[in-house]
Scaffold this active site. Structure first.
Site, PDB file in Angstrom:
ATOM      1  CD  GLU B  60      -9.137   9.354  -7.906  1.00 33.91           C
ATOM      2  OE1 GLU B  60      -8.226  10.160  -7.627  1.00 33.91           O
ATOM      3  OE2 GLU B  60      -9.034   8.511  -8.817  1.00 33.91           O
ATOM      4  CG  HIS B 129      -6.459  -1.786  -7.456  1.00 29.35           C
ATOM      5  ND1 HIS B 129      -5.177  -1.339  -7.284  1.00 29.35           N
ATOM      6  CD2 HIS B 129      -7.008  -0.979  -8.402  1.00 29.35           C
ATOM      7  CE1 HIS B 129      -4.960  -0.321  -8.100  1.00 29.35           C
ATOM      8  NE2 HIS B 129      -6.057  -0.077  -8.787  1.00 29.35           N
TER       9      HIS B 129
END
Ligand SMILES: Cc1ncc(C[n+]2csc(CCOP(=O)(O)OP(=O)(O)O)c2C)c(N)n1
Ligand SMILES: [Mg+2]
Lengths: 325, 327
Positions: B60, B129
């Site tokens: 990322e 999440h």
């Protein structure tokens, strides 16, 4: 046996390399003085001792090639062509600085020279170098991104992410590690499982080599060869230039973690006298010429200091400028 | 106008901008061959090819950093982070590089880039999440932060984001991808940054919200309407730039305000919004501004208790009644 200098480059260019190393050294030593006087504040990481890397490498690159570096980057910017006056003004925090006084010592930048920045987050420049190389490749430009970093930076995730990415996307990135054996006070064998940094690319199928970073011509030749390969193949390559910094990590560091004996060994390998000796031996320059080069460099640096001193501070309103387009 | 989902509106925005400008490229984890984990990039690889639509490693920080470098080199990259949760691994490139490069280099460069990230909670995905990190980005100067509520805004804002010369964090709510709405067909339809939208006019209470919270605020307002309470709903659309004027004008008009945020309450963006309203409307406010926010807990999985942690229409209804009638 050492290669004869003239076999590698014509006299004028050899002299140019010498001039650049001398200017870099004089600039840095002057910075130290200005820091002691309180004209330069904040962090100040000097490059003295490592000049052969910036000078040799820059000479081996094309002007179109991007250069990115860390926070020990004054010499890299100046050798690339940045005006020492504007670099010094930046360190003084003046509005005439190369980044209008917003960057400081660690954040020099000049896109007109394809000098794409000094970055102060260790390892921050790896992904950005990959992105610049990607844009060059996408746009069909014949240029690479040369990414300079220290021995400490190879333990960041971004180093490994960047190597993997550059190989995977076949990006023209030339990674140049300046192994000066220390990340602040931690010696490389205390931080890196494989202290031979160039070997760390094997997991990414990226060729690499080690070069004597105290020998400006060796660095030049290695970078030139590697850069041509990178451009031709559109593939990454890594050079580990073994070098040494003569001063502490920053001006705040007395470097107590290194022995005087170690320091002496490296001082004896100072890239500047080492190169002038060879220039003299081959009859490329005379001693008076060398003296004149030093004088000229000093004058240039003094001029830079005067310019910085006399330059205005940024206006208060500048704090709101240049954040958004 | 065509009716389409929020997902398809985003997809159309990407396609239109990629057709319009060859310097627009997009990349991220699973965006090309797999067509995106939420299928926002469906059909892009087929239309634009491997050069412009690229899969990346699961890295990322480097995804964002490559976009930074590519933008500096003259492209208009649109990077996708699979979800906002993983942006935490990219915070160095987002906060230290993407947000600062223009300023710390004295304005000598600019970063015409977008980082798209689906986010928000409510799908029983557990603590790691289900996060709403909009405050993190809004807190950081140098970024633009966009978070649409409706398909038309999703399209118009994403197109503006891609054309904007500033680095943009573009948040997409996972629970809105299937929501439908009328979307202008005009490929020049753009929604400007910094213009909040009064999505429902009203007279008694102002509800300030963004993204999915706006959708819930409208549901709450409809219910309150039955009880004879008229709410004005302000959808911020962009969190940076922030249109304080529209929000304040509405609060001044109604004299009461409720601010709804999905993120954690403590130091959440709603505190800042409420403060701005208090400061500007202190004299005319009839009650202190109320906040409806996510609970200050790591999100639990079980749907029975997950619900308690995210603002619901009922919690907005209750807050509106409180600002009207006191506790
Ligand atoms: C992410 C991050 N961690 C820590 C630091 C603090 N720090 C600054 S320089 C440095 C050492 C880096 O060493 P190296 O990469 O070998 O470069 P050198 O200073 O030797 O040129 C550290 C730990 C930082 N700037 N950024
Ligand atoms: Mg080092």
């Amino acid at each position: 046996m050492e290669t004869r200098l003239r076999a590698v480059l014509p006299d004028q260019q050899l002299i140019r390399l010498y001039e650049q190393m001398v200017l870099s050294r004089e600039f840095e030593e002057s910075c130290a003085e200005q820091y002691t006087k309180g004209h330069i504040t904040g962090f100040l990481h000097l490059y003295s001792g490592q000049e052969a890397v910036a000078v040799g490498a820059t000479a081996g690159l094309h002007k179109d090639d991007y250069i990115l570096s860390a926070y020990r980057e004054h010499a890299q910017a100046i050798v690339r062509g940045a005006d020492p006056k504007r670099v010094m003004a930046e360190l003084f925090g003046k509005s005439t600085g190369i980044c209008k006084g917003k960057g400081g010592s660690m954040h020099l930048f000049d896109p007109s020279l394809n000098f794409m920045g000094g970055y102060a987050i260790v390892g921050g420049q790896f992904p950005i170098a990959c992105g610049l190389a990607f844009s060059a490749k996408y746009r069909g430009e014949d240029r690479l991104a040369a990414c300079f970093f220290g021995d400490g930076a190879v333990n960041q995730g971004t180093f490994h992410e960047g190597l993997n990415w550059a190989r995977l996307w076949e990006l023209p990135v030339l990674f140049v590690c300046e192994n000066n054996f220390y990340g602040i006070g931690t010696e490389v064998h205390r931080s890196s499982a494989i202290p031979d940094i160039h070997k760390r690319t094997c997991g990414y199928d990226i060729p690499s080599e080690k070069v004597d970073g105290m020998d400006v011509l060796a660095v030049y030749a290695a970078v030139k060869r590697a850069a041509e390969w990178v451009r031709e193949q559109s593939r990454p390559y890594l050079i580990e230039a073994v070098t040494y910094r003569f001063r502490g990590h920053s001006m705040a560091d007395p470097a107590k973690y290194r022995s005087a004996a170690e320091h002496e060994v490296w001082k004896a390998r100072d890239p500047i006298p080492a190169f002038s000796k060879r220039l003299l031996e081959e009859g490329i320059v005379t001693q008076p010429q060398l003296d004149a080069i030093l004088e000229k460099a000093r004058a240039k640096v003094n001029e830079a200091v005067t310019f910085a001193e006399e330059s205005p501070w940024p206006e208060d309103g500048a704090v709101w400028e240049d954040i958004y387009v | 106008m065509s009716e389409m989902t929020y997902r398809d509106a985003l997809n159309l925005a990407l396609k239109e901008e990629m057709r319009r400008d060859p310097s627009v490229v997009t990349f991220g984890e699973d965006v090309a061959l797999y067509e995106g984990s939420f299928k926002v990039t469906r059909g892009l690889l087929a239309e634009f090819g491997e050069e412009r639509v690229k899969d990346t490693p699961i890295s990322e920080n480097t995804i964002v950093g490559v976009a930074v470098g590519a933008a500096m080199g003259g492209l208009r990259p649109v990077a996708e982070l699979m979800t906002v949760n993983f942006a935490l691994l990219a915070m160095d490139q987002i906060v230290d590089h993407m947000a600062k490069i223009r300023s710390m280099f004295g304005g000598q460069t600019f970063l015409p880039m977008v980082v798209r990230m689906p986010g928000g909670g409510g799908s029983q995905l557990g603590a790691q999440h289900s996060q709403s990190l909009e405050t993190y980005f809004m807190h950081c100067p140098g970024l633009r932060v966009v978070y649409p509520a409706f398909p038309a805004d999703a399209k118009g804002l994403l197109k503006s984001a891609i054309r904007d010369n500033n680095p943009v964090i573009f948040l997409e709510h996972e629970l809105l991808y299937n929501s439908k709405g009328e979307v202008p067909d005009d490929p020049e339809f753009l929604v400007s940054f910094g213009r909040a939208n009064v999505v429902k006019e009203g007279t008694d209470v102002t509800i300030v919200a963004y993204a999915r919270m706006t959708v819930l605020a409208l549901q709450a307002a409809a219910e309150l309407e039955q009880a004879g309470i008229s709410c004005e709903v302000v959808d911020l659309r962009t969190l940076n730039p922030l249109d304080t004027e529209t929000m304040i004008a509405s609060a001044r008009k109604t004299g009461r305000a409720v601010v709804v945020e999905e993120c954690w309450r403590t130091a959440g963006l709603g505190g800042d919004l409420a403060h701005r309203i208090h400061e500007a409307c202190f004299e005319t406010l009839l009650a202190p501004v109320k906040r409806v926010a996510g609970l200050d807990v790591p999100m639990p999985y079980s749907r029975k208790i997950e619900k308690l942690c995210i603002p619901q229409p009922e919690s907005i209804v209750a807050a509106v009644k409180e600002v009207l009638h006191g506790n």
